[in-house]
Motif scaffolding. Structure first.
Motif, PDB file in Angstrom:
ATOM      1  N   GLU A   7       3.046   3.442   1.200  1.00 58.76           N
ATOM      2  CA  GLU A   7       2.132   2.810   2.144  1.00 58.76           C
ATOM      3  C   GLU A   7       0.865   3.651   2.282  1.00 58.76           C
ATOM      4  O   GLU A   7       0.939   4.880   2.190  1.00 58.76           O
ATOM      5  CB  GLU A   7       2.800   2.656   3.512  1.00 58.76           C
ATOM      6  N   PRO A   8      -0.271   2.994   2.563  1.00 54.91           N
ATOM      7  CA  PRO A   8      -0.409   1.545   2.407  1.00 54.91           C
ATOM      8  C   PRO A   8      -0.259   1.150   0.943  1.00 54.91           C
ATOM      9  O   PRO A   8      -0.624   1.904   0.057  1.00 54.91           O
ATOM     10  CB  PRO A   8      -1.819   1.260   2.931  1.00 54.91           C
ATOM     11  N   GLY A   9       0.265  -0.023   0.712  1.00 54.20           N
ATOM     12  CA  GLY A   9       0.458  -0.504  -0.657  1.00 54.20           C
ATOM     13  C   GLY A   9       1.811  -1.145  -0.827  1.00 54.20           C
ATOM     14  O   GLY A   9       2.463  -1.538   0.132  1.00 54.20           O
ATOM     15  N   GLY A  10       2.226  -1.271  -2.083  1.00 46.49           N
ATOM     16  CA  GLY A  10       3.552  -1.790  -2.379  1.00 46.49           C
ATOM     17  C   GLY A  10       3.579  -3.203  -2.918  1.00 46.49           C
ATOM     18  O   GLY A  10       4.522  -3.586  -3.596  1.00 46.49           O
ATOM     19  N   THR A  11       2.575  -4.016  -2.582  1.00 45.08           N
ATOM     20  CA  THR A  11       2.443  -5.364  -3.138  1.00 45.08           C
ATOM     21  C   THR A  11       0.999  -5.518  -3.613  1.00 45.08           C
ATOM     22  O   THR A  11       0.134  -4.716  -3.230  1.00 45.08           O
ATOM     23  CB  THR A  11       2.744  -6.457  -2.096  1.00 45.08           C
ATOM     24  N   PRO A  12       0.692  -6.549  -4.409  1.00 48.63           N
ATOM     25  CA  PRO A  12      -0.689  -6.694  -4.890  1.00 48.63           C
ATOM     26  C   PRO A  12      -1.731  -6.730  -3.763  1.00 48.63           C
ATOM     27  O   PRO A  12      -2.752  -6.036  -3.823  1.00 48.63           O
ATOM     28  CB  PRO A  12      -0.643  -8.004  -5.673  1.00 48.63           C
ATOM     29  N   LEU A  13      -1.479  -7.529  -2.721  1.00 53.58           N
ATOM     30  CA  LEU A  13      -2.446  -7.598  -1.620  1.00 53.58           C
ATOM     31  C   LEU A  13      -2.488  -6.290  -0.847  1.00 53.58           C
ATOM     32  O   LEU A  13      -3.569  -5.796  -0.482  1.00 53.58           O
ATOM     33  CB  LEU A  13      -2.106  -8.759  -0.683  1.00 53.58           C
TER      34      LEU A  13
ATOM     35  N   GLU B 142      -1.924  -3.340  -1.962  1.00 51.17           N
ATOM     36  CA  GLU B 142      -2.642  -2.337  -2.754  1.00 51.17           C
ATOM     37  C   GLU B 142      -4.155  -2.529  -2.654  1.00 51.17           C
ATOM     38  O   GLU B 142      -4.915  -1.561  -2.651  1.00 51.17           O
ATOM     39  CB  GLU B 142      -2.181  -2.391  -4.210  1.00 51.17           C
ATOM     40  N   GLU B 143      -4.602  -3.786  -2.575  1.00 56.20           N
ATOM     41  CA  GLU B 143      -6.032  -4.045  -2.375  1.00 56.20           C
ATOM     42  C   GLU B 143      -6.488  -3.508  -1.025  1.00 56.20           C
ATOM     43  O   GLU B 143      -7.566  -2.922  -0.896  1.00 56.20           O
ATOM     44  CB  GLU B 143      -6.321  -5.541  -2.476  1.00 56.20           C
ATOM     45  N   LEU B 144      -5.671  -3.713   0.007  1.00 56.81           N
ATOM     46  CA  LEU B 144      -6.000  -3.197   1.327  1.00 56.81           C
ATOM     47  C   LEU B 144      -5.977  -1.669   1.329  1.00 56.81           C
ATOM     48  O   LEU B 144      -6.776  -1.029   2.018  1.00 56.81           O
ATOM     49  CB  LEU B 144      -5.028  -3.766   2.362  1.00 56.81           C
ATOM     50  N   ARG B 145      -5.062  -1.075   0.561  1.00 59.35           N
ATOM     51  CA  ARG B 145      -5.029   0.383   0.429  1.00 59.35           C
ATOM     52  C   ARG B 145      -6.353   0.895  -0.128  1.00 59.35           C
ATOM     53  O   ARG B 145      -6.911   1.872   0.375  1.00 59.35           O
ATOM     54  CB  ARG B 145      -3.881   0.795  -0.499  1.00 59.35           C
TER      55      ARG B 145
ATOM     56  N   PHE C 136     -13.117   2.962   0.869  1.00 59.01           N
ATOM     57  CA  PHE C 136     -14.348   2.250   1.209  1.00 59.01           C
ATOM     58  C   PHE C 136     -15.452   3.244   1.566  1.00 59.01           C
ATOM     59  O   PHE C 136     -15.256   4.167   2.355  1.00 59.01           O
ATOM     60  CB  PHE C 136     -14.109   1.297   2.383  1.00 59.01           C
ATOM     61  N   LYS C 137     -16.635   3.035   0.978  1.00 52.94           N
ATOM     62  CA  LYS C 137     -17.768   3.928   1.220  1.00 52.94           C
ATOM     63  C   LYS C 137     -19.041   3.110   1.264  1.00 52.94           C
ATOM     64  O   LYS C 137     -19.334   2.336   0.354  1.00 52.94           O
ATOM     65  CB  LYS C 137     -17.853   4.986   0.107  1.00 52.94           C
TER      66      LYS C 137
ATOM     67  N   PRO D 241     -11.939   2.889  13.799  1.00 56.89           N
ATOM     68  CA  PRO D 241     -10.513   3.185  13.975  1.00 56.89           C
ATOM     69  C   PRO D 241      -9.672   1.927  14.171  1.00 56.89           C
ATOM     70  O   PRO D 241      -8.552   1.835  13.661  1.00 56.89           O
ATOM     71  CB  PRO D 241     -10.490   4.073  15.227  1.00 56.89           C
ATOM     72  N   GLU D 242     -10.236   0.947  14.909  1.00 57.65           N
ATOM     73  CA  GLU D 242      -9.500  -0.293  15.133  1.00 57.65           C
ATOM     74  C   GLU D 242      -9.300  -1.068  13.834  1.00 57.65           C
ATOM     75  O   GLU D 242      -8.200  -1.574  13.553  1.00 57.65           O
ATOM     76  CB  GLU D 242     -10.231  -1.162  16.161  1.00 57.65           C
ATOM     77  N   SER D 243     -10.349  -1.157  13.028  1.00 61.13           N
ATOM     78  CA  SER D 243     -10.222  -1.844  11.738  1.00 61.13           C
ATOM     79  C   SER D 243      -9.244  -1.116  10.831  1.00 61.13           C
ATOM     80  O   SER D 243      -8.462  -1.740  10.114  1.00 61.13           O
ATOM     81  CB  SER D 243     -11.593  -1.948  11.064  1.00 61.13           C
ATOM     82  N   GLU D 244      -9.281   0.211  10.867  1.00 58.58           N
ATOM     83  CA  GLU D 244      -8.348   1.010  10.079  1.00 58.58           C
ATOM     84  C   GLU D 244      -6.913   0.678  10.456  1.00 58.58           C
ATOM     85  O   GLU D 244      -6.048   0.466   9.587  1.00 58.58           O
ATOM     86  CB  GLU D 244      -8.642   2.490  10.324  1.00 58.58           C
ATOM     87  N   LEU D 245      -6.653   0.601  11.763  1.00 59.08           N
ATOM     88  CA  LEU D 245      -5.311   0.269  12.250  1.00 59.08           C
ATOM     89  C   LEU D 245      -4.869  -1.107  11.764  1.00 59.08           C
ATOM     90  O   LEU D 245      -3.742  -1.273  11.278  1.00 59.08           O
ATOM     91  CB  LEU D 245      -5.298   0.309  13.778  1.00 59.08           C
ATOM     92  N   PHE D 246      -5.747  -2.091  11.878  1.00 62.21           N
ATOM     93  CA  PHE D 246      -5.372  -3.452  11.491  1.00 62.21           C
ATOM     94  C   PHE D 246      -5.223  -3.595   9.985  1.00 62.21           C
ATOM     95  O   PHE D 246      -4.340  -4.323   9.512  1.00 62.21           O
ATOM     96  CB  PHE D 246      -6.397  -4.452  12.029  1.00 62.21           C
ATOM     97  N   LEU D 247      -6.058  -2.920   9.219  1.00 64.46           N
ATOM     98  CA  LEU D 247      -5.920  -2.966   7.765  1.00 64.46           C
ATOM     99  C   LEU D 247      -4.592  -2.352   7.331  1.00 64.46           C
ATOM    100  O   LEU D 247      -3.889  -2.892   6.464  1.00 64.46           O
ATOM    101  CB  LEU D 247      -7.076  -2.235   7.093  1.00 64.46           C
TER     102      LEU D 247
END
Length: 214
Positions: A42-48, A50-53, A59-60, A68-74
């Motif tokens: 984690e994060p990861g493990g499935t195709p979607l 892994e994209e979120l990972r 992300f830059k 921080p809130e977006s990080e938590l939800f992602l």
């Protein structure tokens, strides 16, 4: 007759603590005993997931930062996919799941280190993974400075921009303190393992920490 539920083992700790190496060594022991398993992360493990990972770690932009809130939800969006499409199916099939990071990382990184509300974080985690209780958590404890020296030597991530590795020493000291606090809160689930030992010594401690689950 359905197979008995598999065991869910999570590996936690700071950057460079050797979790991936120890996960593979534990998997070899399970294979030798004829126990079905999956290795995941984690994060990861499935195709979607892994994209979120990729987004949450790498992300830059000069125009905006991940809040921080977006990080938590992602993180928990990835976790929901991971649990539903990979972890639960494996557990229900009687396989052991060895997962490099899980919900305790969210509490340590976004809670203790980012300073977000713990009750809110736990509520989000319950929505994403409340149906997936952990059987044993192995916490590989290591001072942040030692972990970063190890991480710098990893060829697989050399030169990669990583938001978390660049967060600074004070951030990662809070992460470590957070993990240790979580272990104190749930001693029945956690086993704290010194990660500054030789690989074979850490592996021996891992086997002792999960022996009662066989």
């Amino acid at each position: 007759m359905t197979a008995p539920r598999g065991k869910f083992i999570t590996l936690e700790g700071p950057e460079g603590a050797g979790k991936s190496t120890q996960a593979k060594l534990l998997a070899e022991v399970l294979a030798a005993r004829g126990i079905g398993y999956i290795l995941t992360r984690e994060p990861g493990g499935t195709p979607l997931a892994e994209e979120l990972r990729r987004l949450v770690k790498h992300f830059k932009s000069d125009r905006e930062e991940i809040t921080p809130e977006s990080e938590l939800f992602l993180m928990n969006a990835a976790r929901s996919q991971h649990v539903q499409y990979k972890i639960l199916p494996a557990l229900n099939a009687g396989k052991w799941v060895i997962c490099d990071r899980f919900s305790d990382s969210t509490l340590a990184y976004q809670g203790f280190a980012r300073g977000m509300d713990m009750a809110g974080i736990k509520s989000v985690i319950r929505m994403a993974a409340g149906c997936c209780p952990i059987d044993r958590t192995l916490l590989f404890d290591l001072p942040p400075e030692a972990g970063f020296r190890r991480a710098e030597r990893r060829e697989s991530t050399a030169g990669n921009y990583d938001r978390f590795e660049l967060a600074g020493g004070e951030f990662h000291r809070k992460v470590r303190q957070g993990f240790l606090a979580l272990a104190e809160e749930e001693p029945a689930r956690f086993r704290v393992i010194r990660a500054d030992q030789a690989i074979h010594e850490v592996h021996a401690d891992v086997l002792e920490a999960v022996n009662d689950l066989f």
